[in-house]
Design an enzyme around this catalytic site. Structure first.
Site, short mmCIF file in Angstrom:
data_model
loop_
_atom_site.label_atom_id
_atom_site.label_comp_id
_atom_site.label_asym_id
_atom_site.label_seq_id
_atom_site.Cartn_x
_atom_site.Cartn_y
_atom_site.Cartn_z
N SER A 56 -2.58 3.36 -6.08
CA SER A 56 -3.07 2.18 -5.35
C SER A 56 -3.85 1.27 -6.31
CB SER A 56 -3.91 2.63 -4.16
OG SER A 56 -4.18 1.55 -3.30
N HIS A 107 0.23 5.70 2.90
CA HIS A 107 -0.32 5.28 1.62
C HIS A 107 -1.33 6.32 1.12
CE1 HIS A 107 -1.48 2.49 -1.52
NE2 HIS A 107 -2.75 2.53 -1.14
N GLU A 110 4.24 3.76 3.43
CA GLU A 110 3.02 3.17 2.89
C GLU A 110 2.17 2.47 3.96
OE1 GLU A 110 1.81 3.34 -0.15
OE2 GLU A 110 3.45 3.58 -1.59
#
Length: 550
Positions: free
Chosen positions: A221, A430, A336
């Protein structure tokens, strides 16, 4: 699980308080591992067959007049420094208790530039992995239990995790800061911290048995975004030799002094933050309490295109060949945006309305768009559109560029789901791959609201990913006895499908990359932003352009 996390936080806080209450305590080193660094001697902890060192300062504390300055030289000390307890996290805003990612640090401070090292006892010339945590460049720390590096070290790597400045303290630019800086630029302080940590690793990691000529940077990320920045920053040249990139994005970022792609300049953003804080001088801003400043700033941290630390937009740097030519392992998760639904626009009332909206926005490209994101599952198409626009296209683009540069490049799609995640409609959300990559699947290793892995195949998937990631760091080729041969992306677009089983496949989402490449090129040529300017939230192609790029 929440009570376990609170107990862990209280325990860490008590340990940190007890340590700080002692004036430079001299640890008993008779049964503890000790290393000699350029800064001084350091006593860690022996944990089974591992030596672990925590809270090692890699740069000067960025406090007082050093706030919003490049990191200074690492401090030295006399006697033996205790390295048994994690240092404080960098200052960060609070996260709602209902958030999936809620996991507040036990302690935070502006004096936070430390790193941690896990290594096998007696390690020699071992591959090195440097972990850069995620958290939107706003939250997180290297002390999170999910990021414990023990499993990597048990497989032969020297594992390093770092803190870096976050939020406004880490990424704010301002004309007065640029004017006082020796290089004439401001912002990117958190990125400069990461570079300082990599220099520390280069100069010191041999003391822990690591090989400074075999360093892999790894992030997820915001950590993956940071790795992308490092790939394109000349300041990081030569400091690493491979990269692992989990869920990156290559959106457009503000330029230091001029508006571009629909964004005001970074200095203008900084001026608005100062106005919001009610300060008009650097002296007044530096005198503010760090936590109060962070809470009140309302600042969305990101890199600044300053011509020096970050010379170009990420996509421009890759297009111009101005990036580190190194082996990469990169990918994204199939679900995600299931954990980021705030990004998603409200769905139309019917499939027909969805088709009409897409046609109005994409004209001649609507058919190609609807082939990939069809109207027969509007909600699924909305989530898939955002997933690919933010993460999928970016990951595949990096892999393609490194492949074209002659580097081994490996791609994955994490599509694994387990019962607790499925029950919350969070399959492959995610960051859900992170506990599997680290081998930290137990409830006490996870944030309190995290769906705990509870599937029969969980440990097998985790063991395979640990093998793949560690062998890639060692040799540049991901290998595991628990999974198939992972072929380079190459001309046939090979990738590893990490689902309920592991499989080697080709062409992860047919047509996806080509579509987004074309859409981004059109937005960019019109001077428009390309981040979230997509799907039902897109401006019509060929419409009024945003501010032209300089």
């Amino acid at each position: 699980m929440a009570s376990q996390t609170r107990f862990r936080s209280l325990l860490l806080a008590f340990a940190a308080t007890a340590l700080s209450a002692c004036s430079n305590p001299r640890p008993d080193v008779s049964t503890r591992p000790v290393v000699d660094l350029q800064q001084g001697r350091l006593a860690g902890e022996r944990e089974g067959n591992l030596d672990v060192y925590r809270a090692i300062p890699y740069a000067a504390p960025p406090v007082g007049d050093a706030r919003w300055k490049a990191p200074g030289p690492a401090p030295s000390w006399k006697d033996v420094r205790d390295a048994s307890v994690f240092g404080p996290a960098c200052i960060q805003p609070p996260v709602p208790e209902t958030s999936l990612y809620y996991d507040p640090p036990a302690d935070s401070s502006e004096d936070c530039l430390t790193l941690n090292v896990w290594a096998r006892t007696g390690a020699e010339t071992a591959p090195v992995i440097v972990w850069i945590h995620g958290g939107s460049l706003r939250i997180g720390s290297s002390a999170e239990p999910m990021y414990d590096g023990a499993e990597f070290a048990r497989r032969g790597a020297v594992f390093v995790s770092i803190n870096y400045r976050l939020g406004a303290l880490g990424y704010l630019a301002h004309a007065d800061l640029s004017a006082e800086a020796p290089d004439g630029v401001s912002g990117n302080y958190g990125l400069r911290d990461q570079i300082a940590a990599l220099k520390w690793v280069r100069d010191n990691i041999e003391a822990f048995g690591g090989d400074p000529s075999n360093v892999t940077i790894m992030g997820e990320s915001a950590g993956a975004l940071s790795v992308s920045y490092l790939l394109t920053s000349p300041e990081a040249d030569g400091l690493f030799h491979k990269a692992i990139i989990e869920s990156p994005n290559s959106r457009n970022f503000p330029k230091l002094k001029t508006a571009a792609y629909g964004l005001p300049s970074a200095e203008a953003i900084g001026a608005s933050v100062f106005a919001k804080l009610g300060v008009d001088t650097l002296e007044a801003a530096r005198a503010m309490d760090a936590q109060d400043l962070t809470n009140r700033a309302g600042f969305a941290p990101q890199g600044t295109i300053d011509g020096k630390v970050l010379p170009l937009q990420i996509i421009d740097a890759f297009d111009a060949g101005r990036f580190a030519k190194v082996p990469v392992l990169a990918g994204f998760n199939s679900g995600e945006v299931r954990a980021q639904r705030a990004f998603a626009p409200r769905p139309p009332e019917s499939p027909e309305a969805y088709e009409a909206e897409i046609t109005a926005r994409y004209g001649d490209m609507a058919e190609a768009f609807l082939d990939i994101y069809p109207a027969d599952d509007v909600q699924g198409s909305i989530l898939a559109t955002l997933r690919d626009a933010i993460y999928g296209w970016s990951a595949e683009r990096i892999v393609r560029k490194e492949t074209a540069a002659g580097q081994p490049a490996f791609m994955y799609v994490f599509d694994y789901c387990y019962p607790a995640a499925e029950a919350e409609d969070l399959c492959a959300f995610h960051a859900s791959e992170v506990p599997f990559v680290f081998g930290n699947l137990a409830p006490e290793s996870l944030p309190p609201n995290w769906p705990v892995p509870d599937g029969e195949e969980d440990r097998g998937i985790s063991d395979a990913l640990l093998d793949y990631w560690t062998s890639f760091a060692a040799t540049g080729r991901p290998e595991s006895a628990y999974g198939p041969v992972w072929s380079p992306y190459g001309q046939d677009q090979s990738y590893l499908d990490i689902g309920q089983t592991l499989a080697s496949r080709t062409d992860p989402i047919p047509g996806m990359f080509e579509l987004h490449e074309q859409l981004v090129a059109q937005r960019k040529s019109a001077g428009e932003p390309w981040f979230l300017n997509i799907g039902l939230g897109a401006r019509p192609l060929g419409g009024a352009a945003g501010e032209q790029a300089e």
